[in-house]
Design a protein around this motif. Structure first.
Motif, PDB file in Angstrom:
ATOM      1  N   LEU A  16       0.804  -1.221   0.000  1.00  0.00           N
ATOM      2  CA  LEU A  16       0.000   0.000   0.000  1.00  0.00           C
ATOM      3  C   LEU A  16       0.837   1.271   0.000  1.00  0.00           C
ATOM      4  N   GLU A  17       2.021   1.208   0.586  1.00  0.00           N
ATOM      5  CA  GLU A  17       2.779   2.438   0.809  1.00  0.00           C
ATOM      6  C   GLU A  17       3.967   2.636  -0.127  1.00  0.00           C
ATOM      7  N   CYS A  18       4.379   1.622  -0.848  1.00  0.00           N
ATOM      8  CA  CYS A  18       5.541   1.749  -1.728  1.00  0.00           C
ATOM      9  C   CYS A  18       5.115   2.094  -3.148  1.00  0.00           C
ATOM     10  N   ASP A  19       6.013   2.697  -3.875  1.00  0.00           N
ATOM     11  CA  ASP A  19       5.826   2.964  -5.291  1.00  0.00           C
ATOM     12  C   ASP A  19       5.481   1.637  -5.972  1.00  0.00           C
ATOM     13  N   SER A  20       4.400   1.602  -6.719  1.00  0.00           N
ATOM     14  CA  SER A  20       3.938   0.343  -7.326  1.00  0.00           C
ATOM     15  C   SER A  20       4.986  -0.253  -8.265  1.00  0.00           C
ATOM     16  N   ARG A  21       5.862   0.588  -8.846  1.00  0.00           N
ATOM     17  CA  ARG A  21       6.922   0.063  -9.720  1.00  0.00           C
ATOM     18  C   ARG A  21       8.015  -0.648  -8.922  1.00  0.00           C
ATOM     19  N   LEU A  22       8.083  -0.388  -7.616  1.00  0.00           N
ATOM     20  CA  LEU A  22       9.094  -1.005  -6.766  1.00  0.00           C
ATOM     21  C   LEU A  22       8.617  -2.333  -6.175  1.00  0.00           C
ATOM     22  N   VAL A  23       7.313  -2.478  -6.008  1.00  0.00           N
ATOM     23  CA  VAL A  23       6.751  -3.650  -5.316  1.00  0.00           C
ATOM     24  C   VAL A  23       7.255  -4.979  -5.890  1.00  0.00           C
ATOM     25  N   PRO A  24       7.325  -5.180  -7.216  1.00  0.00           N
ATOM     26  CA  PRO A  24       7.816  -6.475  -7.709  1.00  0.00           C
ATOM     27  C   PRO A  24       9.272  -6.771  -7.342  1.00  0.00           C
ATOM     28  N   HIS A  25       9.996  -5.766  -6.929  1.00  0.00           N
ATOM     29  CA  HIS A  25      11.420  -5.926  -6.623  1.00  0.00           C
ATOM     30  C   HIS A  25      11.692  -6.017  -5.121  1.00  0.00           C
ATOM     31  N   LEU A  26      10.639  -6.100  -4.320  1.00  0.00           N
ATOM     32  CA  LEU A  26      10.792  -6.180  -2.871  1.00  0.00           C
ATOM     33  C   LEU A  26      10.872  -7.622  -2.400  1.00  0.00           C
ATOM     34  N   PHE A  27      11.522  -7.805  -1.258  1.00  0.00           N
ATOM     35  CA  PHE A  27      11.469  -9.089  -0.569  1.00  0.00           C
ATOM     36  C   PHE A  27      11.486  -8.844   0.928  1.00  0.00           C
ATOM     37  N   LEU A  28      10.927  -9.790   1.667  1.00  0.00           N
ATOM     38  CA  LEU A  28      10.934  -9.767   3.127  1.00  0.00           C
ATOM     39  C   LEU A  28      11.679 -11.000   3.619  1.00  0.00           C
ATOM     40  N   LEU A  29      12.625 -10.770   4.522  1.00  0.00           N
ATOM     41  CA  LEU A  29      13.398 -11.848   5.136  1.00  0.00           C
ATOM     42  C   LEU A  29      13.049 -11.920   6.606  1.00  0.00           C
ATOM     43  N   ASP A  30      12.743 -13.105   7.095  1.00  0.00           N
ATOM     44  CA  ASP A  30      12.601 -13.319   8.528  1.00  0.00           C
ATOM     45  C   ASP A  30      13.980 -13.609   9.098  1.00  0.00           C
ATOM     46  N   VAL A  31      14.291 -13.006  10.227  1.00  0.00           N
ATOM     47  CA  VAL A  31      15.548 -13.273  10.926  1.00  0.00           C
ATOM     48  C   VAL A  31      15.269 -14.384  11.933  1.00  0.00           C
ATOM     49  N   LEU A  32      15.958 -15.505  11.781  1.00  0.00           N
ATOM     50  CA  LEU A  32      15.783 -16.660  12.664  1.00  0.00           C
ATOM     51  C   LEU A  32      16.923 -16.694  13.668  1.00  0.00           C
ATOM     52  N   GLU A  33      16.651 -17.258  14.833  1.00  0.00           N
ATOM     53  CA  GLU A  33      17.664 -17.313  15.896  1.00  0.00           C
ATOM     54  C   GLU A  33      18.027 -18.751  16.243  1.00  0.00           C
ATOM     55  N   ASP A  34      19.191 -18.894  16.858  1.00  0.00           N
ATOM     56  CA  ASP A  34      19.687 -20.166  17.415  1.00  0.00           C
ATOM     57  C   ASP A  34      19.718 -21.315  16.430  1.00  0.00           C
ATOM     58  N   PRO A  35      20.568 -21.334  15.449  1.00  0.00           N
ATOM     59  CA  PRO A  35      21.538 -20.309  15.091  1.00  0.00           C
ATOM     60  C   PRO A  35      20.903 -19.244  14.182  1.00  0.00           C
ATOM     61  N   THR A  36      21.602 -18.120  14.062  1.00  0.00           N
ATOM     62  CA  THR A  36      21.109 -17.045  13.199  1.00  0.00           C
ATOM     63  C   THR A  36      21.016 -17.544  11.764  1.00  0.00           C
ATOM     64  N   ASP A  37      19.875 -17.323  11.163  1.00  0.00           N
ATOM     65  CA  ASP A  37      19.662 -17.675   9.765  1.00  0.00           C
ATOM     66  C   ASP A  37      18.610 -16.717   9.215  1.00  0.00           C
ATOM     67  N   PHE A  38      18.328 -16.835   7.931  1.00  0.00           N
ATOM     68  CA  PHE A  38      17.396 -15.932   7.274  1.00  0.00           C
ATOM     69  C   PHE A  38      16.501 -16.754   6.350  1.00  0.00           C
ATOM     70  N   ARG A  39      15.179 -16.472   6.392  1.00  0.00           N
ATOM     71  CA  ARG A  39      14.214 -17.177   5.549  1.00  0.00           C
ATOM     72  C   ARG A  39      13.411 -16.142   4.763  1.00  0.00           C
ATOM     73  N   PHE A  40      13.279 -16.372   3.479  1.00  0.00           N
ATOM     74  CA  PHE A  40      12.509 -15.470   2.632  1.00  0.00           C
ATOM     75  C   PHE A  40      11.021 -15.693   2.873  1.00  0.00           C
ATOM     76  N   ARG A  41      10.374 -14.695   3.458  1.00  0.00           N
ATOM     77  CA  ARG A  41       8.931 -14.754   3.700  1.00  0.00           C
ATOM     78  C   ARG A  41       8.180 -14.405   2.419  1.00  0.00           C
ATOM     79  N   LEU A  42       8.697 -13.444   1.681  1.00  0.00           N
ATOM     80  CA  LEU A  42       8.045 -12.961   0.462  1.00  0.00           C
ATOM     81  C   LEU A  42       9.127 -12.563  -0.528  1.00  0.00           C
TER      82      LEU A  42
END
Length: 174
Positions: free
Chosen positions: A56-82
């Motif tokens: 809703l808040e980002c430039d619509s031309r930018l939205v296809p280029h976005l990603f969300l990463l979850d930060v995981l703990e013990d051990p530290t890792d990263f998972r792509f949510r979107l």
């Protein structure tokens, strides 16, 4: 302004050079995303994930280029949510739901992990610019990664984006 140059070689990404940069983005779309993130800060703290709705808040031309990463703990890792459709098209695969080590980044995995760990440790945004040779095409890139929180006291999500454009004059920066 701290800068660090990093070179890597891999089959898909023949060459990649990135300058990590804590200054403001040069792309107007990335600057707007950075300004949105800054507007959601309270007393200089990392904004809450609930305070930013990229669709809703980002430039619509930018939205296809976005990603969300979850930060995981013990051990530290990263998972792509979107993972946006533009990122999927560029990479040729959808990494939604995958941990960083499952994404097939090869030699780049360590670089990406170091970038994400830096964002978590410093609780600060990180921008970068660079150039790469991608499937025989020379590209410039600019990216921005923004920390977000759920609990209010640590980085638990990273909102990221990378924009690519052909190098028009044929001069390759590597």
């Amino acid at each position: 302004m701290a800068r660090r140059s990093v070179d890597h070689v891999q089959r898909s990404w023949t060459k990649l050079q990135i300058e990590l940069d804590s200054s403001r983005p040069s792309s107007p779309r990335l600057q707007a995303l950075y300004d949105l993130w800054r507007s959601k800060q309270r007393d200089g703290a990392v904004p809450s994930r609930l305070d930013i709705d990229p669709l809703l808040e980002c430039d619509s031309r930018l939205v296809p280029h976005l990603f969300l990463l979850d930060v995981l703990e013990d051990p530290t890792d990263f998972r792509f949510r979107l993972v946006g459709t533009g990122v999927v098209a560029m990479e040729g695969r959808d990494n939604t739901g995958k941990r960083l080590g499952e994404c097939g980044y090869g030699r780049y995995e360590g670089l990406f992990r170091a970038i994400y760990e830096k964002i978590v440790a410093e609780q600060a945004p990180l921008g970068f610019t660079g150039s790469m040779l991608w499937q025989k095409e020379r590209l410039e890139l600019e990216g921005l990664h923004l920390p977000l929180t759920r609990s209010g006291d640590k980085v638990e999500v990273i909102l990221g984006t990378m924009l690519f454009s052909p190098i028009a004059n044929g001069v390759f920066l590597l």
